[in-house]
Design a protein around this motif. Structure first.
Motif, PDB file in Angstrom:
ATOM      1  N   PHE A 147       0.824  -1.208   0.000  1.00 24.19           N
ATOM      2  CA  PHE A 147       0.000   0.000   0.000  1.00 24.19           C
ATOM      3  C   PHE A 147       0.856   1.254   0.000  1.00 24.19           C
ATOM      4  O   PHE A 147       0.539   2.229  -0.692  1.00 24.19           O
ATOM      5  CB  PHE A 147      -0.951   0.018   1.193  1.00 24.19           C
ATOM      6  N   VAL A 148       1.948   1.269   0.770  1.00 20.79           N
ATOM      7  CA  VAL A 148       2.804   2.455   0.800  1.00 20.79           C
ATOM      8  C   VAL A 148       3.458   2.652  -0.566  1.00 20.79           C
ATOM      9  O   VAL A 148       3.557   3.781  -1.069  1.00 20.79           O
ATOM     10  CB  VAL A 148       3.865   2.359   1.908  1.00 20.79           C
TER      11      VAL A 148
ATOM     12  N   GLU B  92      10.717   6.574   1.333  1.00 22.08           N
ATOM     13  CA  GLU B  92      11.792   5.624   1.055  1.00 22.08           C
ATOM     14  C   GLU B  92      11.159   4.291   0.704  1.00 22.08           C
ATOM     15  O   GLU B  92      10.276   3.804   1.413  1.00 22.08           O
ATOM     16  CB  GLU B  92      12.708   5.458   2.267  1.00 22.08           C
ATOM     17  N   LEU B  93      11.593   3.697  -0.402  1.00 23.48           N
ATOM     18  CA  LEU B  93      11.171   2.359  -0.803  1.00 23.48           C
ATOM     19  C   LEU B  93      12.409   1.472  -0.796  1.00 23.48           C
ATOM     20  O   LEU B  93      13.423   1.819  -1.408  1.00 23.48           O
ATOM     21  CB  LEU B  93      10.549   2.375  -2.208  1.00 23.48           C
TER      22      LEU B  93
ATOM     23  N   ALA C  42       2.798   9.404   9.492  1.00 19.80           N
ATOM     24  CA  ALA C  42       3.961   8.582   9.184  1.00 19.80           C
ATOM     25  C   ALA C  42       3.472   7.163   8.914  1.00 19.80           C
ATOM     26  O   ALA C  42       2.907   6.517   9.797  1.00 19.80           O
ATOM     27  CB  ALA C  42       4.953   8.594  10.335  1.00 19.80           C
ATOM     28  N   LEU C  43       3.664   6.685   7.699  1.00 19.12           N
ATOM     29  CA  LEU C  43       3.246   5.346   7.302  1.00 19.12           C
ATOM     30  C   LEU C  43       4.500   4.506   7.084  1.00 19.12           C
ATOM     31  O   LEU C  43       5.401   4.912   6.337  1.00 19.12           O
ATOM     32  CB  LEU C  43       2.425   5.385   6.013  1.00 19.12           C
ATOM     33  N   VAL C  44       4.558   3.349   7.728  1.00 17.03           N
ATOM     34  CA  VAL C  44       5.737   2.487   7.619  1.00 17.03           C
ATOM     35  C   VAL C  44       5.295   1.037   7.467  1.00 17.03           C
ATOM     36  O   VAL C  44       4.469   0.553   8.251  1.00 17.03           O
ATOM     37  CB  VAL C  44       6.644   2.606   8.859  1.00 17.03           C
TER      38      VAL C  44
ATOM     39  N   CYS D 124       6.808   6.650   4.494  1.00 15.07           N
ATOM     40  CA  CYS D 124       6.563   7.972   3.916  1.00 15.07           C
ATOM     41  C   CYS D 124       5.920   8.883   4.951  1.00 15.07           C
ATOM     42  O   CYS D 124       5.256   8.421   5.889  1.00 15.07           O
ATOM     43  CB  CYS D 124       5.689   7.891   2.665  1.00 15.07           C
ATOM     44  N   LEU D 125       6.170  10.164   4.785  1.00 16.07           N
ATOM     45  CA  LEU D 125       5.446  11.187   5.531  1.00 16.07           C
ATOM     46  C   LEU D 125       4.396  11.749   4.594  1.00 16.07           C
ATOM     47  O   LEU D 125       4.707  12.143   3.458  1.00 16.07           O
ATOM     48  CB  LEU D 125       6.386  12.310   5.985  1.00 16.07           C
TER      49      LEU D 125
END
Length: 367
Positions: free
Chosen positions: A118-119, A182-183, A311-313, A324-325
């Protein structure tokens, strides 16, 4: 040309009506409610019925997100579906979702990045909007894991559940959307979380069925170590790129794999409980669906508002990770959220190794 930004204007989630409690699992595998809760924090999960598939869950979550946003299906430009459990190897499940929702003018593609999907999808959608290529994008994270579980393996079958979450992103001139990201991927650990069959390496065969290689397999200890390290380090790097600190994060929405992992990350980052979203007790690990379900529940509950930074991690098979922010713009769907909510039915500074030992997280029940 003025750079566009991606505003999150609608959200929704769906979990199958069939709720499977820890007590239910006690009847079919050597486990107990206390054993599961103490090691994972999971109390229940949702399993699909025999006639439900990933596209069904995706369509329902997508429909709810579109209704909340006020966007007509025909106005959607692109549909992105993150999943590792499509209905079929081909056609792509994204086309089924696009058709099922009536997004007749949209392109569609699927992303297979495990629990991190999803991110990855959110960041990809944000890039399309920034360039001006598309105006309105539906991003879905969905999984049906229950049909790929070995119900004799207590190290995996108690951890996972089924569900879907979706968001609608729309172009705006107001600053919002993905601020930094960041991926990441470490393919050297690919076998730590794997479903060996079916695929071109191990096609369907009687041998595969007899040896149960069509079921999900996991090295829980390896995934736990990977997750606790990458979640915190990745978010720290993403905050560094944006020039912000932990105090600037209004809500932390991590992948919901295990309560112990989330607690460890929150403590390491010095995030107070009120800033951390955790619903793993109710859903288990729904892979690519965990973050959008948690995000949908948090927004519906009013835990974030316009201008807040999320903040999604995530971390998952690959092994992959992503952070990501995301800055919220005006929440168009907020007024509808309360209505939908009314109608919805649905430690200390220890090292990773010492956390594993002190909490007795063993037998792979840690991811």
């Amino acid at each position: 040309m003025t750079r566009k930004h991606a505003s999150l204007i609608g959200w929704g989630h769906y979990a199958p009506e069939n709720v499977v409690t820890n007590a239910d699992l006690e009847k079919i595998v050597d486990t107990s409610d206390e054993w599961i809760k103490s090691r994972s924090g999971i109390e229940r999960r949702h399993f699909v019925s025999e006639d439900q598939a990933t596209s069904d869950l995706s369509i329902e979550a997508g429909r709810r997100a579109l209704e909340m946003s006020g966007v007509a299906p025909e106005d959607v430009d692109l549909v992105i579906v993150a999943t590792s459990s499509p209905d079929y190897l081909t056609p792509p499940v994204s086309s089924q979702v696009q058709h099922g929702l009536g997004c007749v003018n949209a392109g569609a593609f699927a992303m297979m990045v495990g629990c991190t999907g999803f991110v990855y999808g959110l960041v990809t959608a944000d890039q399309f909007i920034q360039t001006g290529a598309y105006k309105t994008i539906l991003v879905v994270g969905a999984e049906v894991i229950s049909k790929n579980l070995d119900m004799t393996d207590r190290t995996t079958c108690v951890l996972f559940g089924d569900g879907a979450g979706a968001v609608v992103l729309q172009a705006t001139d107001a600053p919002c959307g993905v601020r930094s990201f960041e991926l990441g991927s470490d393919g050297s650990q690919a076998e730590a979380l794997i479903a060996p069959c079916p695929g071109t390496r191990n096609p369907v065969s009687q041998y595969a069925v007899d040896n149960r290689t069509h079921y999900l397999r996991m090295d829980g200890r390896a995934v736990f170590k990977f997750a606790t390290r990458t979640m915190t380090e990745s978010l720290q790097r993403v905050m560094g790129k944006a020039g912000v600190g932990v105090d600037d994060v209004d809500l932390f929405i991590p992948h919901q794999a295990n309560a112990r992992i989330i607690e460890y990350a929150a403590k390491t980052l010095a995030l107070p409980p009120e800033k951390v979203v955790m619903n793993v007790a109710d859903y288990g690990n729904t892979s690519a669906a965990t973050i959008p379900i948690a995000l949908s529940e948090a927004l519906t509950a009013g835990r974030a508002e316009a201008g807040d930074t999320l903040a999604l991690v995530g971390f998952g098979a690959g092994l992959t990770w992503a952070a990501c922010l995301f800055d919220l713009g005006p929440l168009v769907g907020t007024a509808r959220a309360s209505h939908e909510a009314t109608e919805a039915t649905s430690g200390d500074g220890a090292t990773v190794d010492s956390v594993i030992d002190d909490r007795g997280v063993v037998d792979g029940l840690i991811a």
